[in-house]
Design an enzyme around this catalytic site. Structure first.
Site, mmCIF file in Angstrom:
data_model
loop_
_atom_site.group_PDB
_atom_site.id
_atom_site.type_symbol
_atom_site.label_atom_id
_atom_site.label_comp_id
_atom_site.label_asym_id
_atom_site.label_seq_id
_atom_site.Cartn_x
_atom_site.Cartn_y
_atom_site.Cartn_z
ATOM 1 N N SER A 35 -35.047 12.303 -6.837
ATOM 2 C CA SER A 35 -34.508 11.334 -5.871
ATOM 3 C C SER A 35 -34.950 11.660 -4.446
ATOM 4 O O SER A 35 -35.321 12.798 -4.130
ATOM 5 C CB SER A 35 -32.988 11.347 -5.955
ATOM 6 O OG SER A 35 -32.518 12.635 -5.621
ATOM 7 N N CYS A 88 -39.403 5.143 -12.219
ATOM 8 C CA CYS A 88 -39.640 5.143 -10.773
ATOM 9 C C CYS A 88 -40.397 3.883 -10.352
ATOM 10 O O CYS A 88 -40.180 3.360 -9.272
ATOM 11 C CB CYS A 88 -40.420 6.381 -10.365
ATOM 12 S SG CYS A 88 -41.943 6.589 -11.290
ATOM 13 N N GLU A 112 -42.661 13.287 -5.661
ATOM 14 C CA GLU A 112 -42.717 11.973 -6.318
ATOM 15 C C GLU A 112 -41.289 11.454 -6.371
ATOM 16 O O GLU A 112 -40.478 11.952 -7.161
ATOM 17 C CB GLU A 112 -43.317 12.104 -7.709
ATOM 18 C CG GLU A 112 -44.729 12.649 -7.636
ATOM 19 C CD GLU A 112 -45.570 12.305 -8.851
ATOM 20 O OE1 GLU A 112 -46.789 12.340 -8.720
ATOM 21 O OE2 GLU A 112 -44.999 12.004 -9.910
HETATM 22 P P1 NAD Z 1 -32.573 14.388 -8.861
HETATM 23 O O1 NAD Z 1 -33.100 14.439 -7.466
HETATM 24 O O2 NAD Z 1 -31.115 14.295 -9.072
HETATM 25 O O3 NAD Z 1 -33.036 15.684 -9.682
HETATM 26 C C1 NAD Z 1 -34.404 16.017 -9.876
HETATM 27 C C2 NAD Z 1 -34.535 17.499 -10.132
HETATM 28 O O4 NAD Z 1 -34.169 18.214 -8.950
HETATM 29 C C3 NAD Z 1 -33.633 18.047 -11.238
HETATM 30 O O5 NAD Z 1 -34.370 19.010 -11.973
HETATM 31 C C4 NAD Z 1 -32.497 18.695 -10.465
HETATM 32 O O6 NAD Z 1 -31.835 19.732 -11.170
HETATM 33 C C5 NAD Z 1 -33.227 19.236 -9.252
HETATM 34 N N1 NAD Z 1 -32.401 19.454 -8.052
HETATM 35 C C6 NAD Z 1 -31.273 18.786 -7.686
HETATM 36 N N2 NAD Z 1 -30.850 19.258 -6.479
HETATM 37 C C7 NAD Z 1 -31.729 20.232 -6.098
HETATM 38 C C8 NAD Z 1 -31.847 21.058 -4.945
HETATM 39 N N3 NAD Z 1 -30.962 20.998 -3.941
HETATM 40 N N4 NAD Z 1 -32.891 21.916 -4.860
HETATM 41 C C9 NAD Z 1 -33.807 21.991 -5.865
HETATM 42 N N5 NAD Z 1 -33.743 21.220 -6.971
HETATM 43 C C10 NAD Z 1 -32.723 20.340 -7.101
HETATM 44 O O7 NAD Z 1 -33.342 13.168 -9.554
HETATM 45 P P2 NAD Z 1 -33.192 12.600 -11.039
HETATM 46 O O8 NAD Z 1 -31.907 11.861 -11.168
HETATM 47 O O9 NAD Z 1 -33.489 13.672 -12.031
HETATM 48 O O10 NAD Z 1 -34.405 11.561 -11.094
HETATM 49 C C11 NAD Z 1 -34.296 10.210 -10.731
HETATM 50 C C12 NAD Z 1 -35.130 9.920 -9.516
HETATM 51 O O11 NAD Z 1 -36.457 10.369 -9.725
HETATM 52 C C13 NAD Z 1 -35.268 8.426 -9.226
HETATM 53 O O12 NAD Z 1 -35.069 8.205 -7.852
HETATM 54 C C14 NAD Z 1 -36.699 8.112 -9.628
HETATM 55 O O13 NAD Z 1 -37.242 7.009 -8.946
HETATM 56 C C15 NAD Z 1 -37.398 9.391 -9.296
HETATM 57 N N6 NAD Z 1 -38.663 9.521 -10.038
HETATM 58 C C16 NAD Z 1 -39.832 9.366 -9.368
HETATM 59 C C17 NAD Z 1 -41.054 9.442 -10.041
HETATM 60 C C18 NAD Z 1 -42.357 9.219 -9.332
HETATM 61 O O14 NAD Z 1 -43.398 9.458 -9.930
HETATM 62 N N7 NAD Z 1 -42.376 8.784 -8.083
HETATM 63 C C19 NAD Z 1 -41.048 9.681 -11.419
HETATM 64 C C20 NAD Z 1 -39.841 9.841 -12.075
HETATM 65 C C21 NAD Z 1 -38.640 9.759 -11.374
#
Ligand code: NAD
Length: 422
Positions: free
Chosen positions: A173, A228, A194
């Site tokens: 995110s 995404c 990403e």
């Molecule tokens: P998220 O940000 O909640 O978590 C992603 C990862 O980050 C997880 O492994 C989580 O444990 C870790 N994380 C969380 N807080 C952290 C911190 N403070 N420090 C380090 N790591 C931390 O996202 P999500 O719910 O897993 O994924 C959904 C989002 O991902 C959506 O917004 C989607 O659009 C995006 N996404 C983008 C792409 C792309 O290619 N642009 C691809 C897939 C998903």
């Protein structure tokens, strides 16, 4: 482990990654079933993800030699100038859950091929898939410690960032991306993000309506909209507006929702509970401001976090559904007068991942798409990723590039050599 892995000849590194791909192919059904069980992705879509991952591995294996091959630029009696490519070092691969194989492999495959070692943190919501990946690497003969699995949620991710890493490759995110970028900024390490999207599609007045509706509905609702690059808002030329709405709803009505383990299911449950309220709030915000519900859906009672698709029209940009990433099965469809109005609304976003134009006229599409500030543009296509093309976002959609040859370069430093005989 870093010195021994970076000094392992490229052919040996490639052989291990090739073997990893073979094992993934041998075990693809088990991997797909695990993915379906842990995040609710319909089994057919889980199989597609593994099959797509195999194509990406093949691409990277075929492209790596050319990308990291030493380049002699000038060679005279007096001076030789050359460019060499060196791995970054230890890279953190912090991954999302929605396409754990795609988003993970976009990082660990090119990272390992180019001689980096990897701290791989799959999402806490896709942990079994992450463990599967680590076990396949062990079976493939990757030496211990070259890819280390890091299990946990955000707190573990924070801890990971405090290690002696030389690169962080994050998929997730915007909010988490901002935290990570801020935390590593003082260290000047390679940082790639990403992030999310609010990807628009524009339907011109010259399209095959049935075909376009089918394609865009799939772009919006595949993987229950948890992509995404899902189509998140649609603008339709007024000349075909009513016909498009009808065709779009007819497609969505046919989608089978249910047990993701069933071959017939197109829409499974959401992977998390919290979006049920978030999506309901987006719909409530829109209807309170005058949106019309074309297909009524929403939270379903019973087992699983099912959210039936909601299709809205009479929408505008005062509504969160047209501005904030939904990441679920809801869509707003807005009428526009002409191409310039469509472009105005398509550009009205803080995101910049993809944009799509549907028309028979290639030049018309090219004119609109050239003006879009997005990493990817589609003519008569959407929600599509190719291993041969760079995957990159602008604005809040991210920073840096995965996939394509550029997505291998992301994992190396360049070194400029000036060589003069004494
Ligand atoms: P998220 O940000 O909640 O978590 C992603 C990862 O980050 C997880 O492994 C989580 O444990 C870790 N994380 C969380 N807080 C952290 C911190 N403070 N420090 C380090 N790591 C931390 O996202 P999500 O719910 O897993 O994924 C959904 C989002 O991902 C959506 O917004 C989607 O659009 C995006 N996404 C983008 C792409 C792309 O290619 N642009 C691809 C897939 C998903």
């Amino acid at each position: 482990m870093l010195p021994s892995w970076r000094n392992t000849p490229l052919e040996e590194r490639k052989a291990i990654l090739y073997r990893f791909g073979e094992l993934l192919r041998d075990e693809q059904e088990d991997c797909a079933q695990t993915l379906t069980r842990e995040m609710g992705k319909p089994i057919a879509q889980a199989r597609n993800e593994i099959a797509g991952t195999l194509k990406r591995i093949n691409f990277f294996l075929g492209a790596v030699d050319e990308v990291i091959h030493e380049q002699t630029i000038i060679s005279t009696d007096e001076i030789r100038e050359k460019i060499c490519f060196e791995p970054l070092g230890v890279v953190a691969n912090i991954s999302a859950w929605n396409y754990p194989y795609f988003v993970g492999s976009n990082v660990y495959v090119p990272a390992l091929l180019t001689g980096n070692t990897v701290l791989y943190k799959p999402s806490e919501l896709a942990l079994f898939s992450g463990k599967k990946v680590a076990s396949l690497f062990a079976k493939a003969g990757l030496p211990d410690g070259v890819l280390q699995l890091v299990c946990g949620a955000g707190d573990v991710g924070t801890h990971l960032l405090n290690q002696d890493i030389q690169g962080v490759f994050f998929t997730g995110s915007v909010a988490t991306g901002q935290k990570i970028a801020a935390s590593v900024a003082p260290r000047f390490i390679r940082t790639e993000m990403e992030l999310g999207g609010k990807d628009p599609a524009y339907v011109c007045n010259d399209v095959d309506i049935a075909k376009t509706a089918e394609m865009l509905a799939d772009g919006a609702f595949y993987n229950a909209g948890q992509s995404c690059c899902a189509v998140e808002r649609i603008y339709v030329h007024e000349a075909v507006f009513d016909a498009f709405l009808e065709a779009f709803c007819a497609v969505v009505r046919k989608y089978a929702m249910g047990d993701p383990r069933s071959e017939k299911t197109y829409l499974g449950p959401l992977a998390r509970q919290s979006p049920l309220k978030f999506l309901s709030d987006q719909v409530a915000d829109a209807t309170a401001k005058g949106a019309r519900v074309l297909l009524e859906g929403g939270v379903q009672s019973g087992k699983g976090w099912f959210f039936k698709p909601v299709v809205l029209t009479n929408v505008d940009h005062s509504m969160t559904i047209m501005r904030e990433e939904s990441f679920g099965p809801v869509i707003g469809i807005q009428k526009v007068r002409d191409d310039s109005e469509a472009l105005k609304w398509m550009q009205d976003t803080t995101y910049g991942l993809t944009a799509s134009v549907c028309t028979r006229d290639e030049q018309r599409a090219e004119k609109i798409l050239s003006a879009m500030e997005t990493g990817t543009v589609y003519w008569n296509a959407c929600d599509r990723v190719s291993p041969f093309l760079p995957w990159t976002g602008r604005k809040n959609s991210g920073l840096g590039t995965t996939l394509s040859k550029l997505g291998l370069q992301s994992f190396v430093h360049v070194k400029a050599w000036h060589l003069r005989r004494a």
